[in-house]
Design an enzyme around this catalytic site. Sequence first.
Site, PDB file in Angstrom:
ATOM      1  N   CYS A 131     112.066  -9.875  68.124  1.00  0.00           N
ATOM      2  CA  CYS A 131     113.253  -9.612  68.943  1.00  0.00           C
ATOM      3  C   CYS A 131     114.515 -10.218  68.342  1.00  0.00           C
ATOM      4  O   CYS A 131     115.563  -9.549  68.265  1.00  0.00           O
ATOM      5  CB  CYS A 131     113.039 -10.114  70.371  1.00  0.00           C
ATOM      6  SG  CYS A 131     112.391 -11.797  70.484  1.00  0.00           S
ATOM      7  N   HIS A 169     119.066 -12.603  74.080  1.00  0.00           N
ATOM      8  CA  HIS A 169     119.063 -13.590  73.003  1.00  0.00           C
ATOM      9  C   HIS A 169     120.454 -13.642  72.365  1.00  0.00           C
ATOM     10  O   HIS A 169     120.990 -12.615  71.938  1.00  0.00           O
ATOM     11  CB  HIS A 169     118.049 -13.227  71.922  1.00  0.00           C
ATOM     12  CG  HIS A 169     116.622 -13.436  72.319  1.00  0.00           C
ATOM     13  ND1 HIS A 169     116.233 -13.955  73.531  1.00  0.00           N
ATOM     14  CD2 HIS A 169     115.462 -13.171  71.632  1.00  0.00           C
ATOM     15  CE1 HIS A 169     114.911 -14.023  73.580  1.00  0.00           C
ATOM     16  NE2 HIS A 169     114.427 -13.563  72.444  1.00  0.00           N
TER      17      HIS A 169
END
Length: 338
Positions: free
Chosen positions: A147, A239
């Site tokens: 990710c 993130h």
Amino acid sequence: MINVGVLGATGAVGQRFVQLLANHPWFNLTTLMASERSAGRSYADVVNWRLDVPFPESVGDIEVSAATPASCRDLDLVFSAIPADLATDLESAIAQSGVGVCTNASSHRMDSDVPLVIPEVNPDHLAMIDLQHDHGTDGFIVTNPNCSTIMFTMALAPLRSFTFSDLRVATMQAISGGGFQGVAAMSIYDNVVPYIGSEEEKMESETLKIMGTFDGAEVVPAPFKVSASCHRVPVIDGHTMAVWADIDAPVEAVKQAYRDYIPPISGLPTQPEKSVLLHEQQDRPQPRLDRNRGNGMTVSVGRIREGLRFIALGHNTIRGAAGASVLNAELIATKKYL
């Protein structure tokens, strides 16, 4: 329609797969697979669905199947959200049986004949599917990156016209990256955890494969160095990362590269209008404000400063996981590999 299924359909990434596939214009979601204890029961009965995402009622009555190659026999494509230790053999067996696998697991990312793909960055690497066929596999495996690697590499894509050899990145990663249960509350509240197992190594190696050159036989890694430091922070989704690059160019030239960026692919259903979005405001991007841009598929970039330094952000379970695999599958479909 292309018949598809989801491996690990009850977990955090599996639920995102179900969310994205339930009403997909190209893919017909027919099969949901999970552990033996869930097999034989309806999906609605076994899944602990996220409270912040509407449950897709159209899949509630699907009977959950055991995660085996036999459960995939009537499928054209399988999306995998199972842990890496289970994925290694199971995904290979499914591919050997003639079914395509688009996986979020890390097991096969660095295999020499398996493409590690971000469609807006290295769509040509899909040709590695032909290597798998040459090696006797009737189906195929296509992986999406970690990710954080996805957000990092997407943020670098518009900068490929500049020269750089040294990249440094410090991540601030959401708790949903730790799976459906996330991180224990007493560990993350009022805290920052300065270690995420294998995350730094993945960013440092996967980026070089993605941005490398496929010469028809192998991927020649990109000729630069990545140094990563990864941290878990008390954010649910999204993130964020601070990036340093040894790019010797004016800030305005770098900003213009982001404004002018046009991905090498277009027209895929899951692809956002802006794959990479430049924020001009001094205090952006931020997870709460920007993680859902482009239905969670846009990577946001901002705070570009001399040095060269900038901030990148993306939704970790959509752009960084399930959405990345779905976008890969759409590209695979257009390339006639199904």
